[in-house]
Design an enzyme around this catalytic site. Structure first.
Site, PDB file in Angstrom:
ATOM      1  N   ALA A 444       0.825  -1.214   0.000  1.00 44.11           N
ATOM      2  CA  ALA A 444       0.000   0.000   0.000  1.00 44.11           C
ATOM      3  C   ALA A 444       0.858   1.262   0.000  1.00 44.11           C
ATOM      4  O   ALA A 444       0.679   2.155  -0.836  1.00 44.11           O
ATOM      5  CB  ALA A 444      -0.936  -0.016   1.207  1.00 44.11           C
ATOM      6  N   ASN A 479      -5.429  -7.026  -1.501  1.00 44.54           N
ATOM      7  CA  ASN A 479      -4.535  -5.885  -1.752  1.00 44.54           C
ATOM      8  C   ASN A 479      -5.241  -4.764  -2.522  1.00 44.54           C
ATOM      9  O   ASN A 479      -4.876  -3.595  -2.419  1.00 44.54           O
ATOM     10  CB  ASN A 479      -3.305  -6.308  -2.557  1.00 44.54           C
ATOM     11  CG  ASN A 479      -2.473  -7.373  -1.879  1.00 44.54           C
ATOM     12  OD1 ASN A 479      -1.843  -8.184  -2.543  1.00 44.54           O
ATOM     13  ND2 ASN A 479      -2.451  -7.391  -0.558  1.00 44.54           N
ATOM     14  N   CYS A 599       2.035 -21.126  30.354  1.00 49.94           N
ATOM     15  CA  CYS A 599       1.057 -21.721  31.272  1.00 49.94           C
ATOM     16  C   CYS A 599      -0.334 -21.129  31.049  1.00 49.94           C
ATOM     17  O   CYS A 599      -1.350 -21.813  31.194  1.00 49.94           O
ATOM     18  CB  CYS A 599       1.494 -21.549  32.723  1.00 49.94           C
ATOM     19  SG  CYS A 599       1.657 -19.823  33.222  1.00 49.94           S
TER      20      CYS A 599
END
Length: 950
Positions: A444, A479, A599
């Site tokens: 872009a 795109n 965890c």
């Protein structure tokens, strides 16, 4: 098809923009019509941006004919349009329309003046005016403001070095999402029982909130009165905030999560249309550059005077005309007298504006076009805070240093660069033509930058200039929503080659070379020092931080400017790095991305991001990592019988996992279903029961690691024995064939809805969320998190590229440090902040010796030049004693190391062992401290040349 008819959003096209605007805003845009007048440099920018965004109807209005002048200001006008004397709106119409098949683009050439019946505007929700007289702006704004509901009105202009944007959205404009920020969830450490109650975040984490925001509480233990309630906060510190009176509540015990809440706001544009003089003479201004806070009001005054000048003369001031300049100055003084708060008169600025008012800086129009386009989208959707009500952006730092040049510098030559030449002169224009630019990335920002290069005439073949671009990616449908050089027929073609061809359509005079190379420190760089040494500037247009850091190091070592930029949604930044003037990109470190603890992912998720990441990890394990491991294993074990011959007690090297995969390999759809059912029981039933057994709901967390390790080891041996017996059974029954010993690992692809990848992640994440009583995410949110999608919109990329291109002009002109500007903006708020770049620091070696990151010392040797000769040469040339010499990771000379003193007699050729065509190496050298016992002193890199340079 029209998006408004079906009300279904084409996610394959709009996916990145959906994360910026949301579906509600997208639907509102798809039902909205916009009238846009003026197809000059600013008008075509706004047309591009709002058509890409996906409104229902855009009517482009203009009555002028194409001119040679337009070739350097309008990226959708071609030479044949000028030759055929086409009207500008006819030339650009089809090219704007093909940007988005969902948008109906109309054109109009009717007269728009002081007697036009304006009732035709009633069909539009927003009117945008460019290149329109102030009187006509006043008339149309008054008409729009008077309607019920009001028609939203935006007026904007770019005149030479000055630009302005004005918004009037009616007397009461409702904004349902002022900031667009994703709701934030934070864990609570403590809440005090007082007036006001103070909330502390868990583990002293910074909350990142602002006074006035609202938060909602849940799962608070003890002070349960807070659960389900919403409170406005007052920030006390980065880690705490007040929420009001909690003195009558129960005492806080533990736990609790707070979530930010969106609170709608109403903005009032009461009695402030352009027609009302009070508004023109008491403007509410946004200040972008606090190093010159007086300038927006000065430019407001000067541009109002320009409007009056045009009324009087039916033209803009002529460059270099002293009389025009004096007339404008008198008008500025008259306008200033009418202001409620007088502007500090600046005659030099007025003369500067007068000289270049007829000209055009296309990058300035790109920046302002991005900002104005976002205001149009706000007007249509009620998403984000509107501009109240004036915004001025100038390129004073570009134009002012050129004021003393002779007038012939700015004279017309009848070519496509005349509009630019009026602003910057022929000499600086020639420097732009000669630039040799390397741009990495053609997404872009890359497309927008190439457009700016084409309009500025950067890298012309006839001036020995060049633009080299590289991008290994192919064009995807998603795109097309913001990478405006690409069309549907380009899908699956290389970005760089396609972008180069489209850029040459805008300006055939460029020399453009397109590559498909990846520039990354982890791969072999296709570009050597000789390549970098021939460049003028490097432009980054990519979102890879490591690649940016690598390019920065190459620029520093080769003394090249680096222009960096990036966007995330409506936010954008630019960073300008200039040799010997500024710090480099690597001089600062971005805060590391916060990783989710293992965890937490494995056993204790608390927010939806945790469950989505867990599901994403499970995808990688099941469909990528394990199949890859499976293939690798069978490449080194020629047959299943080989595996059984592993002697007793010998490690199976993970063979049991491979055997388990083989024995459970499905042959039919029913097998897949059965396997899925087993996985469901494992992850969403048995794991939960095991966790509840180990950690009952009323238990506070403890370590417990020894228990889990011993359990895992027992399971491991049981699985190994089971796997071997399964393999024996498979061989006996003839189940194993060569085809069974190969799998096809999958690469996660978020944008293909037919491949099942996102189906798996969304389903697994939702099930895990239900398990832990976490609110599930919709598919769009799951896709963004799992795919690590960066939200993007064309308005921000256009603005950021325009700002960078303005700085490129300064680089080409070798401007001084004070001229360069970095920028941060958030178009949602809207906030634009321009700041000076970070000045380069010098590191002191001794009182009389210092260096910066840009400096490199140099020693020229010869074939018989020894290490001792090198040390002596450094001592004699730079007056300081070298103590250590390192080449890369190899220590060439460290006196305390055994045997290193013998190296003093060796030649540099023998020590370094350069390749045959290597002419030099960069060495790291340390120097003796001033006092004994101190640490060695760092120095700049020393480039050692193996022989005299030709």
């Amino acid at each position: 098809p029209n998006m408004a008819d079906s009300m279904e959003i084409d996610d394959s096209l709009y996916s990145r923009q959906r994360y910026v605007l949301g579906d509600s805003a997208m639907h509102q845009m798809a039902q909205s019509s916009v009238f846009l007048s003026g197809m000059g440099t600013l008008g075509v920018e706004i047309a591009k941006n709002i058509v890409l965004a996906g409104v229902k109807v855009v009517t482009l209005h203009d009555s002028r004919l194409c001119d040679v002048w337009d070739l350097g200001t309008n990226f959708f006008i071609r030479e044949e349009d000028v030759q055929k004397q086409k009207k500008r709106v006819e030339a650009v119409h089809s090219r704007v329309a093909e940007l988005n098949p969902y948008v109906q683009v109309n054109s109009s050439t009717v007269a728009l003046d002081d007697i036009t019946d304006l009732s035709f505007l009633l069909q539009y929700q927003c009117v945008v005016l460019t290149e329109t007289s102030l009187n006509l702006q006043k008339r149309i704004d008054h008409f729009c403001h008077s309607q019920r509901p009001p028609i939203k009105f935006v007026a904007c202009d770019v005149l030479g070095m000055c630009s302005r944007v004005f918004c009037d959205f009616g007397e009461s404009f409702e904004v349902w999402d002022p900031t667009g920020e994703e709701p934030k969830e934070l864990f609570i450490q403590n809440i005090t029982q007082e007036n006001p109650g103070v909330v502390m975040c868990l583990d002293n984490r910074m909350h990142g909130l602002q006074t006035g925001q609202s938060v909602c509480f849940r799962e608070v233990n003890g002070m349960t009165e807070l659960n389900g309630t919403t409170h406005q906060i007052k920030v006390l510190s980065p880690y705490s905030f007040a929420i009001g009176d909690t003195s009558s509540f129960q005492s806080y015990l533990h736990g609790g999560i707070l979530r930010t809440v969106r609170v709608p706001r109403t903005f009032h544009f009461v009695r402030r249309p352009l027609k009302q003089c009070c508004h023109l003479h008491d403007p509410k201004l946004l200040i972008p550059d606090f190093s010159k806070p007086e300038v927006p009001l000065q430019i407001h005054t000067t541009m109002m005077a320009l409007d009056l000048f045009q009324e009087h003369h039916s033209r803009l001031p002529i460059a270099g005309c002293v009389q025009d300049s004096e007339d404008l100055l008198k008008l500025v003084e008259e306008v200033n007298e009418t202001l409620k708060s007088k502007a500090c008169m600046n005659a030099a600025l007025v003369r500067c504006v007068s000289r270049c008012a007829r000209g055009c800086l296309a990058p300035l129009a790109a920046a302002v076009g991005g900002i104005a386009s976002q205001e149009v989208l706000k007007a249509l959707t009620g998403k984000f805070m509107p501009l109240q009500q004036w915004f001025y952006l100038d390129a004073l730092e570009v134009v002012q240093p050129l004021q003393t040049l002779p007038l012939e510098e700015f004279a017309s030559r009848g070519d496509r660069y005349d509009a630019l030449r009026v602003c910057i002169g022929e000499s600086l224009l020639s420097e732009l033509h000669k630039l040799r630019v390397f741009m990495v990335g053609c997404g872009a920002i890359g497309c927008e930058m190439l457009k700016n290069f084409a309009l500025l005439g950067v890298g012309l073949a006839r001036c020995s200039g060049e633009i080299c671009i590289t991008d290994p990616d192919l064009i995807e449908k998603s795109n097309l929503n913001r990478q405006f050089l690409f069309r549907p027929q380009h899908i699956q073609k290389p970005k760089s080659i396609t972008a180069a061809a489209a850029t040459l359509d805008i300006n055939p005079e460029l020399r453009l070379e397109a590559h498909l190379n990846k520039v990354c420190p982890a791969t072999e760089d296709a570009y050597n020092d000789t390549f970098y040494s021939q460049l003028s500037v490097v432009v980054t247009a990519l979102d890879n931080v490591e690649a940016r850091r690598y390019l920065d190091s190459r620029c520093v070592s080769n003394q090249k400017a680096l222009l960096d930029s990036g966007t995330m949604g409506t936010k954008g930044h630019t960073e300008i790095i200039v040799p010997n003037l500024t710090e480099s990109y690597n001089s600062h470190r971005d805060p590391p991305e916060e990783e989710i603890p293992f965890c937490t992912l494995k056993s204790f998720p608390a927010v939806i991001e945790h469950t989505i990441q867990w599901a994403r990890d499970k995808f990688e394990s099941a469909f990528s990592h394990k199949p890859s491991m499976y293939n690798t294993f069978w490449q080194s074990h020629l047959s299943t019988e080989d595996v059984l011959h592993v002697s007793a007690g010998e490690s199976m090297d993970g063979a049991f996992q491979v055997i388990k995969l083989l024995s459970r390999r499905p042959a039919r759809w029913e097998h897949c279903l059965a396997l899925a059912r087993l996985k469901f029981d494992k992850y969403f039933k048995r794991k939960a029961l095991q966790l509840l057994h180990s950690f009952p709901l009323d238990t506070r967390l403890k370590d417990g690691s020894k228990y889990h390790i011993s359990l895992y080891v027992c399971v491991l041996f049981a699985e190994e024995r089971e796997a071997i017996s399964q393999l024996e059974e498979a061989i006996t029954t003839g189940f194993v064939t060569q085809e069974c010993l190969r799998m096809s690992p999958l690469v996660f692809e978020k944008d293909n809805d037919s491949n099942g990848h996102m189906d798996f992640v969304e389903a697994a994440a939702t099930l895990r969320a239900r398990m832990y009583a976490i609110a599930p995410a919709d598919r769009l949110q799951a896709k963004r998190i799992a795919g690590k999608i960066i939200p993007a919109i064309a308005t921000a990329t256009a603005a950021v590229a325009g700002l960078v291109a303005l700085e490129l002009i300064k680089v080409a002109g070798a401007y001084g440090f004070e001229s360069f500007k970095n920028c941060f903006f958030n178009l949602a708020l809207p906030v634009v902040v321009l700041t000076e770049t970070a000045q380069v620091k010098r590191t002191r070696i001794r009182d009389d010796i210092s260096f910066s990151i840009w400096e490199r010392w140099s020693i020229v040797g010869h074939e018989d030049f020894t290490l001792s000769d090198f040390l002596s040469a450094v001592r004699e040339k730079y007056g300081i004693e070298p103590t250590m010499v390192v080449h890369g990771v190899k220590m060439l000379y460290v006196p305390v190391m055994p045997g290193h003193s013998k190296r003093l007699k060796l030649t540099m050729q023998k020590l370094v062992k350069p390749s045959a065509n290597r002419k030099y190496v960069d060495l790291t050298v340390s120097f003796a401290p001033e006092a004994d016992g101190d640490e060695d002193l760092p120095g700049p890199p020393i480039r050692y040349h193996f022989c005299n340079r030709a």
